[in-house]
Scaffold this motif. Structure first.
Motif, PDB file in Angstrom:
ATOM      1  N   ASP A 284      32.421  38.748 -26.059  1.00  0.00           N
ATOM      2  CA  ASP A 284      32.479  38.692 -27.519  1.00  0.00           C
ATOM      3  C   ASP A 284      32.900  40.049 -28.073  1.00  0.00           C
ATOM      4  OD1 ASP A 284      32.201  38.131 -30.179  1.00  0.00           O
ATOM      5  OD2 ASP A 284      30.011  37.884 -30.126  1.00  0.00           O
ATOM      6  N   LEU A 285      33.976  40.067 -28.853  1.00  0.00           N
ATOM      7  CA  LEU A 285      34.478  41.302 -29.456  1.00  0.00           C
ATOM      8  C   LEU A 285      34.206  41.364 -30.956  1.00  0.00           C
ATOM      9  CD1 LEU A 285      37.922  41.641 -27.606  1.00  0.00           C
ATOM     10  CD2 LEU A 285      35.709  42.642 -26.982  1.00  0.00           C
ATOM     11  N   THR A 286      33.308  40.528 -31.440  1.00  0.00           N
ATOM     12  CA  THR A 286      32.984  40.531 -32.865  1.00  0.00           C
ATOM     13  C   THR A 286      32.516  41.923 -33.301  1.00  0.00           C
ATOM     14  OG1 THR A 286      32.336  38.209 -32.781  1.00  0.00           O
ATOM     15  CG2 THR A 286      31.548  39.494 -34.651  1.00  0.00           C
ATOM     16  N   GLY A 287      33.084  42.397 -34.403  1.00  0.00           N
ATOM     17  CA  GLY A 287      32.739  43.714 -34.920  1.00  0.00           C
ATOM     18  C   GLY A 287      33.539  44.855 -34.325  1.00  0.00           C
ATOM     19  N   LYS A 288      34.398  44.549 -33.353  1.00  0.00           N
ATOM     20  CA  LYS A 288      35.232  45.571 -32.728  1.00  0.00           C
ATOM     21  C   LYS A 288      36.600  45.620 -33.392  1.00  0.00           C
ATOM     22  CE  LYS A 288      32.131  46.323 -29.474  1.00  0.00           C
ATOM     23  NZ  LYS A 288      31.360  47.587 -29.415  1.00  0.00           N
ATOM     24  N   THR A 289      37.241  46.768 -33.280  1.00  0.00           N
ATOM     25  CA  THR A 289      38.593  46.953 -33.809  1.00  0.00           C
ATOM     26  C   THR A 289      39.504  47.466 -32.700  1.00  0.00           C
ATOM     27  OG1 THR A 289      37.921  47.355 -36.089  1.00  0.00           O
ATOM     28  CG2 THR A 289      40.003  48.312 -35.401  1.00  0.00           C
ATOM     29  N   ALA A 290      40.690  46.881 -32.612  1.00  0.00           N
ATOM     30  CA  ALA A 290      41.640  47.240 -31.561  1.00  0.00           C
ATOM     31  C   ALA A 290      42.977  47.653 -32.145  1.00  0.00           C
ATOM     32  CB  ALA A 290      41.852  46.057 -30.611  1.00  0.00           C
ATOM     33  N   ILE A 291      43.580  48.658 -31.537  1.00  0.00           N
ATOM     34  CA  ILE A 291      44.982  49.003 -31.780  1.00  0.00           C
ATOM     35  C   ILE A 291      45.797  48.404 -30.638  1.00  0.00           C
ATOM     36  CG2 ILE A 291      46.684  50.865 -31.811  1.00  0.00           C
ATOM     37  CD1 ILE A 291      44.521  52.703 -32.946  1.00  0.00           C
ATOM     38  N   VAL A 292      46.875  47.710 -30.990  1.00  0.00           N
ATOM     39  CA  VAL A 292      47.806  47.202 -29.981  1.00  0.00           C
ATOM     40  C   VAL A 292      49.198  47.698 -30.339  1.00  0.00           C
ATOM     41  CG1 VAL A 292      48.752  45.181 -28.808  1.00  0.00           C
ATOM     42  CG2 VAL A 292      46.388  45.128 -29.657  1.00  0.00           C
ATOM     43  N   THR A 293      49.800  48.500 -29.470  1.00  0.00           N
ATOM     44  CA  THR A 293      51.164  48.959 -29.717  1.00  0.00           C
ATOM     45  C   THR A 293      52.158  47.934 -29.170  1.00  0.00           C
ATOM     46  OG1 THR A 293      51.385  50.223 -27.645  1.00  0.00           O
ATOM     47  CG2 THR A 293      50.403  51.355 -29.552  1.00  0.00           C
ATOM     48  N   GLY A 294      53.340  47.928 -29.745  1.00  0.00           N
ATOM     49  CA  GLY A 294      54.337  46.937 -29.342  1.00  0.00           C
ATOM     50  C   GLY A 294      53.853  45.528 -29.612  1.00  0.00           C
ATOM     51  N   ALA A 295      53.202  45.348 -30.768  1.00  0.00           N
ATOM     52  CA  ALA A 295      52.489  44.098 -31.048  1.00  0.00           C
ATOM     53  C   ALA A 295      53.343  43.052 -31.752  1.00  0.00           C
ATOM     54  CB  ALA A 295      51.259  44.390 -31.898  1.00  0.00           C
ATOM     55  N   GLY A 296      54.618  43.328 -31.954  1.00  0.00           N
ATOM     56  CA  GLY A 296      55.440  42.419 -32.731  1.00  0.00           C
ATOM     57  C   GLY A 296      55.869  41.164 -32.007  1.00  0.00           C
ATOM     58  N   ARG A 297      55.862  41.209 -30.688  1.00  0.00           N
ATOM     59  CA  ARG A 297      56.349  40.052 -29.920  1.00  0.00           C
ATOM     60  C   ARG A 297      55.883  40.193 -28.475  1.00  0.00           C
ATOM     61  NH1 ARG A 297      62.768  41.837 -29.862  1.00  0.00           N
ATOM     62  NH2 ARG A 297      62.452  43.871 -28.859  1.00  0.00           N
ATOM     63  N   GLY A 298      56.184  39.163 -27.686  1.00  0.00           N
ATOM     64  CA  GLY A 298      55.955  39.218 -26.255  1.00  0.00           C
ATOM     65  C   GLY A 298      54.510  39.481 -25.874  1.00  0.00           C
ATOM     66  N   LEU A 299      54.325  40.328 -24.865  1.00  0.00           N
ATOM     67  CA  LEU A 299      52.988  40.585 -24.340  1.00  0.00           C
ATOM     68  C   LEU A 299      52.071  41.185 -25.399  1.00  0.00           C
ATOM     69  CD1 LEU A 299      53.773  42.096 -20.801  1.00  0.00           C
ATOM     70  CD2 LEU A 299      53.648  39.693 -21.499  1.00  0.00           C
ATOM     71  N   GLY A 300      52.594  42.108 -26.197  1.00  0.00           N
ATOM     72  CA  GLY A 300      51.760  42.754 -27.207  1.00  0.00           C
ATOM     73  C   GLY A 300      51.232  41.791 -28.236  1.00  0.00           C
ATOM     74  N   ALA A 301      52.089  40.881 -28.706  1.00  0.00           N
ATOM     75  CA  ALA A 301      51.649  39.886 -29.684  1.00  0.00           C
ATOM     76  C   ALA A 301      50.582  38.982 -29.090  1.00  0.00           C
ATOM     77  CB  ALA A 301      52.840  39.063 -30.163  1.00  0.00           C
ATOM     78  N   ALA A 302      50.781  38.557 -27.846  1.00  0.00           N
ATOM     79  CA  ALA A 302      49.799  37.682 -27.201  1.00  0.00           C
ATOM     80  C   ALA A 302      48.469  38.393 -27.006  1.00  0.00           C
ATOM     81  CB  ALA A 302      50.338  37.196 -25.856  1.00  0.00           C
TER      82      ALA A 302
END
Length: 251
Positions: A5-23
């Motif tokens: 459970d990641l409730t209450g957590k915040t994540a940065i994802v780079t390259g998040a526009g498509r492909g692996l990053g978006a998923a």
């Protein structure tokens, strides 16, 4: 299932526009995290909407991660928009395919700036914050070419070997600070980076013949491993490179 459970957590994802990053971004949101989506072009409205439909918050940050001067702003904008930082996923990456004898230094430098230098700087910036708060997760995206040499991709191979080494180095230093640094090494995935290989009938067959799962990986195959490494379920894992490859490395 509270381990995941990641409730209450915040994540940065780079390259998040498509492909692996978006998923990965959507997967972490499904597990309860709010997401800072980092892209080098127009913010990904479709990814934003999918995450928001899950009841999660997002901020979209437009930044070319090869520009080191922009990287502190990614951390600052995440903290300003979402209030905290618990997870960093260094997913952004590029590839340049040229035989080594003709591989320009410009291509070499461009690949290392995105695939390695940004990973180091963002990990350092996020790591300082995580050490201070007493917890955090950093997930780097490695590759099968963190273990093998590849063909016509010397810069990419060098960068991904280095990402695996950096993961181990940071994992060693920060484990005692309750900051876990690990990596995922995707196998041959159906993304823009592998389009040339998938369109080459000879190379595509050679690759598929070696994969025990007998298929190219899909972006969604990264969701579960990312959730695992971002969650409490992986609290005793440090510096590990997790292969998600359909069995490629077994052959």
């Amino acid at each position: 299932m509270s381990f995941f459970d990641l409730t209450g957590k915040t994540a940065i994802v780079t390259g998040a526009g498509r492909g692996l990053g978006a998923a990965i971004a959507v997967g972490l949101a499904r597990a309860g995290a709010d997401i800072a989506l980092v892209t080098n072009s127009t913010p990904p409205a479709d990814v934003e909407k999918e995450i928001q439909a899950l009841g999660r918050k997002t901020v979209s940050i437009q930044a070319d991660v090869s520009d080191r001067s922009l990287l502190p702003g990614i951390i600052d904008q995440t903290l300003a928009g979402l209030g905290r930082l618990d997870i960093l996923v260094n997913n952004a990456g590029i590839i340049r395919r040229t035989p080594a004898a003709d591989h320009s230094f410009e291509d070499w430098q461009a690949v290392l700036d995105v695939n390695l230098n940004s990973v180091y700087v963002l990990s350092q910036l996020a790591g300082r914050h995580m050490i201070e708060q007493g917890s955090g997760k950093i997930i780097n995206i490695a590759s099968m070419l963190s273990f093998q040499g590849g063909i016509n991709v010397p810069g990419y191979t060098a960068s991904k070997h280095a990402v695996a080494g950096l993961t181990k180095a940071l994992g060693n230093e920060w484990a005692s600070k309750n900051v876990q640094v690990n990596a995922i090494a995707p196998g041959y995935m159906s993304t823009d980076n592998t389009e040339a290989l998938r369109e080459d009938p000879v190379r595509s067959k050679q690759i598929l013949d070696r994969i025990p799962a007998a298929r190219w990986g899909e972006s969604e195959d990264m969701m579960g491993p990312a959730i695992f490494l971002a969650s409490a379920a992986s609290n005793y894992m440090n510096g590990h490179v997790l292969c998600v490859d359909g069995g490629w490395m077994n052959r």
